[in-house]
Design a protein around this motif. Structure first.
Motif, PDB file in Angstrom:
ATOM      1  N   THR A 212      49.547  30.674  45.153  1.00 54.62           N
ATOM      2  CA  THR A 212      48.853  29.680  44.333  1.00 54.62           C
ATOM      3  C   THR A 212      48.409  30.251  42.991  1.00 54.62           C
ATOM      4  N   TRP A 213      48.260  31.578  42.906  1.00 57.87           N
ATOM      5  CA  TRP A 213      47.826  32.196  41.659  1.00 57.87           C
ATOM      6  C   TRP A 213      48.868  32.060  40.554  1.00 57.87           C
ATOM      7  N   ARG A 214      50.110  31.798  40.914  1.00 63.18           N
ATOM      8  CA  ARG A 214      51.163  31.669  39.893  1.00 63.18           C
ATOM      9  C   ARG A 214      50.908  30.495  38.966  1.00 63.18           C
ATOM     10  N   ARG A 215      50.142  29.530  39.435  1.00 63.23           N
ATOM     11  CA  ARG A 215      49.860  28.338  38.627  1.00 63.23           C
ATOM     12  C   ARG A 215      48.529  28.447  37.881  1.00 63.23           C
ATOM     13  N   SER A 216      47.885  29.593  37.968  1.00 57.59           N
ATOM     14  CA  SER A 216      46.550  29.728  37.400  1.00 57.59           C
ATOM     15  C   SER A 216      46.587  30.192  35.945  1.00 57.59           C
ATOM     16  N   ASN A 217      45.536  29.854  35.203  1.00 58.51           N
ATOM     17  CA  ASN A 217      45.374  30.386  33.852  1.00 58.51           C
ATOM     18  C   ASN A 217      44.456  31.600  33.842  1.00 58.51           C
ATOM     19  N   VAL A 218      44.210  32.145  35.045  1.00 57.54           N
ATOM     20  CA  VAL A 218      43.400  33.351  35.217  1.00 57.54           C
ATOM     21  C   VAL A 218      44.218  34.359  36.005  1.00 57.54           C
ATOM     22  N   ARG A 219      44.208  35.599  35.585  1.00 55.62           N
ATOM     23  CA  ARG A 219      44.922  36.644  36.328  1.00 55.62           C
ATOM     24  C   ARG A 219      44.073  37.075  37.519  1.00 55.62           C
ATOM     25  N   PRO A 220      44.654  37.151  38.710  1.00 53.26           N
ATOM     26  CA  PRO A 220      43.863  37.550  39.886  1.00 53.26           C
ATOM     27  C   PRO A 220      43.475  39.021  39.822  1.00 53.26           C
ATOM     28  N   VAL A 221      42.310  39.327  40.315  1.00 54.81           N
ATOM     29  CA  VAL A 221      41.869  40.711  40.455  1.00 54.81           C
ATOM     30  C   VAL A 221      41.800  41.046  41.939  1.00 54.81           C
ATOM     31  N   LYS A 222      41.640  42.297  42.238  1.00 53.31           N
ATOM     32  CA  LYS A 222      41.813  42.778  43.610  1.00 53.31           C
ATOM     33  C   LYS A 222      40.822  42.160  44.592  1.00 53.31           C
ATOM     34  N   GLU A 223      39.570  42.105  44.240  1.00 52.00           N
ATOM     35  CA  GLU A 223      38.523  41.712  45.196  1.00 52.00           C
ATOM     36  C   GLU A 223      38.155  40.249  45.068  1.00 52.00           C
ATOM     37  N   VAL A 224      39.141  39.365  45.237  1.00 50.69           N
ATOM     38  CA  VAL A 224      38.841  37.932  45.191  1.00 50.69           C
ATOM     39  C   VAL A 224      39.287  37.278  46.488  1.00 50.69           C
ATOM     40  N   GLY A 225      38.775  36.059  46.709  1.00 45.73           N
ATOM     41  CA  GLY A 225      39.197  35.262  47.845  1.00 45.73           C
ATOM     42  C   GLY A 225      38.473  35.558  49.133  1.00 45.73           C
ATOM     43  N   LEU A 226      38.706  34.673  50.128  1.00 50.56           N
ATOM     44  CA  LEU A 226      38.246  34.832  51.511  1.00 50.56           C
ATOM     45  C   LEU A 226      36.729  34.923  51.630  1.00 50.56           C
ATOM     46  N   LEU A 227      36.014  34.343  50.650  1.00 47.46           N
ATOM     47  CA  LEU A 227      34.542  34.346  50.645  1.00 47.46           C
ATOM     48  C   LEU A 227      33.959  35.761  50.664  1.00 47.46           C
ATOM     49  N   ARG A 228      34.737  36.726  50.219  1.00 47.38           N
ATOM     50  CA  ARG A 228      34.204  38.089  50.182  1.00 47.38           C
ATOM     51  C   ARG A 228      33.045  38.158  49.189  1.00 47.38           C
ATOM     52  N   PRO A 229      31.935  38.753  49.577  1.00 46.03           N
ATOM     53  CA  PRO A 229      30.748  38.756  48.709  1.00 46.03           C
ATOM     54  C   PRO A 229      30.855  39.803  47.599  1.00 46.03           C
ATOM     55  N   THR A 230      31.830  39.644  46.718  1.00 44.97           N
ATOM     56  CA  THR A 230      32.050  40.576  45.616  1.00 44.97           C
ATOM     57  C   THR A 230      31.595  39.937  44.310  1.00 44.97           C
ATOM     58  N   SER A 231      31.432  40.752  43.291  1.00 46.96           N
ATOM     59  CA  SER A 231      30.995  40.232  41.992  1.00 46.96           C
ATOM     60  C   SER A 231      32.017  39.254  41.421  1.00 46.96           C
ATOM     61  N   ASP A 232      33.310  39.490  41.660  1.00 49.17           N
ATOM     62  CA  ASP A 232      34.339  38.586  41.145  1.00 49.17           C
ATOM     63  C   ASP A 232      34.293  37.234  41.843  1.00 49.17           C
ATOM     64  N   VAL A 233      34.129  37.248  43.158  1.00 50.62           N
ATOM     65  CA  VAL A 233      34.037  35.984  43.901  1.00 50.62           C
ATOM     66  C   VAL A 233      32.827  35.187  43.435  1.00 50.62           C
ATOM     67  N   PHE A 234      31.682  35.831  43.274  1.00 58.68           N
ATOM     68  CA  PHE A 234      30.488  35.111  42.824  1.00 58.68           C
ATOM     69  C   PHE A 234      30.639  34.625  41.383  1.00 58.68           C
ATOM     70  N   HIS A 235      31.372  35.372  40.568  1.00 59.73           N
ATOM     71  CA  HIS A 235      31.644  34.924  39.199  1.00 59.73           C
ATOM     72  C   HIS A 235      32.424  33.611  39.226  1.00 59.73           C
TER      73      HIS A 235
END
Length: 237
Positions: free
Chosen positions: A67-90
């Motif tokens: 699904t990231w192929r359609r995004s206007n944002v480049r994915p970073v390593k610590e995203v998704g799956l409700l992981r409590p990371t700074s990127d997910v909260f951003h």
């Protein structure tokens, strides 16, 4: 009361606002939208119209999701799956901001099958919901591949709406509002989106939504023939 809509605009905005009374915005899952766009949609819509926003995939989908192929944002390593990371909260804060601008009532969190029914997933969700700001919005969660016991545990512990397909199972939450998504038919655990609902299927959906005695229900079609089927269903109710 039953409100009917589709997952994304299936026709021109002006016509959609005449034909339906709710919509689930899909673009917010793939892209970060301009504030002016969201403001225009809100201004165009009738006052009583209901918006739901699909949370950005950075909250739910890992960087290897197609699904990231359609995004206007480049994915970073610590995203998704409700992981409590700074990127997910951003990305969650961006979703909250979009929800606020649009005046939406619901945020849909659609979790992928890679969000397994496991201790790790529950731990991630617990830390996420403990920390994440919720605002005044209602949060609806769609879990895929989970047992009914696991879903009941999840929606109860985190106080969210259990998103279901009424042809598959009854909602497992106790709230007054139900949120349904109709993707098409299922074959061997796979969703077949290329599907048009029969009259018998729409009648069964109507009977179940009404029979489960919720004070308020939202029914969103997400199949290939969603516009036509949603109109047929609205006429049926």
């Amino acid at each position: 009361m039953i409100r009917v809509g589709t997952c994304g605009f299936c026709e021109s905005h002006s016509r959609y606002y005449r034909d339906f009374d709710a919509i689930e915005i899909q673009q917010t899952f793939y892209r970060i939208l301009r504030e002016k766009t969201l403001e225009r949609w809100r201004e165009e819509a009738p006052e009583e119209f209901t918006f739901a926003i699909k949370a950005f995939q950075g909250v739910t989908h890992p960087p290897n999701s197609p699904t990231w192929r359609r995004s206007n944002v480049r994915p970073v390593k610590e995203v998704g799956l409700l992981r409590p990371t700074s990127d997910v909260f951003h990305f969650w804060r961006l979703t909250l901001r979009e929800t606020e601008i649009l005046g939406a009532r619901f945020i849909l969190i659609q979790l992928p099958r890679s969000f397994k029914e496991s201790e790790e997933s529950f731990a991630n969700a617990e830390r996420f919901f403990e920390t994440a700001e919720r605002g005044d919005f209602e949060i609806a969660v769609e879990l895929r591949g989970w047992s009914e016991r696991g879903i009941k545990h999840f929606v109860r512990d985190f106080d969210v709406i259990d998103v279901t397909d009424p042809l598959v199972r009854v909602p497992l939450h106790r709230g007054e509002t139900s949120y349904y998504r109709l993707h098409g038919r299922y074959e061997d655990g796979r969703i077949i989106y290329r599907h048009s609902y029969s009259d018998e299927e729409l009648e069964k959906i109507r009977e179940r939504v009404l029979g489960w005695n919720r004070a308020e229900s939202f029914v969103f079609f997400n199949n290939s023939d969603m516009c036509r089927d949603a109109k047929r269903f609205k006429a049926l109710i």
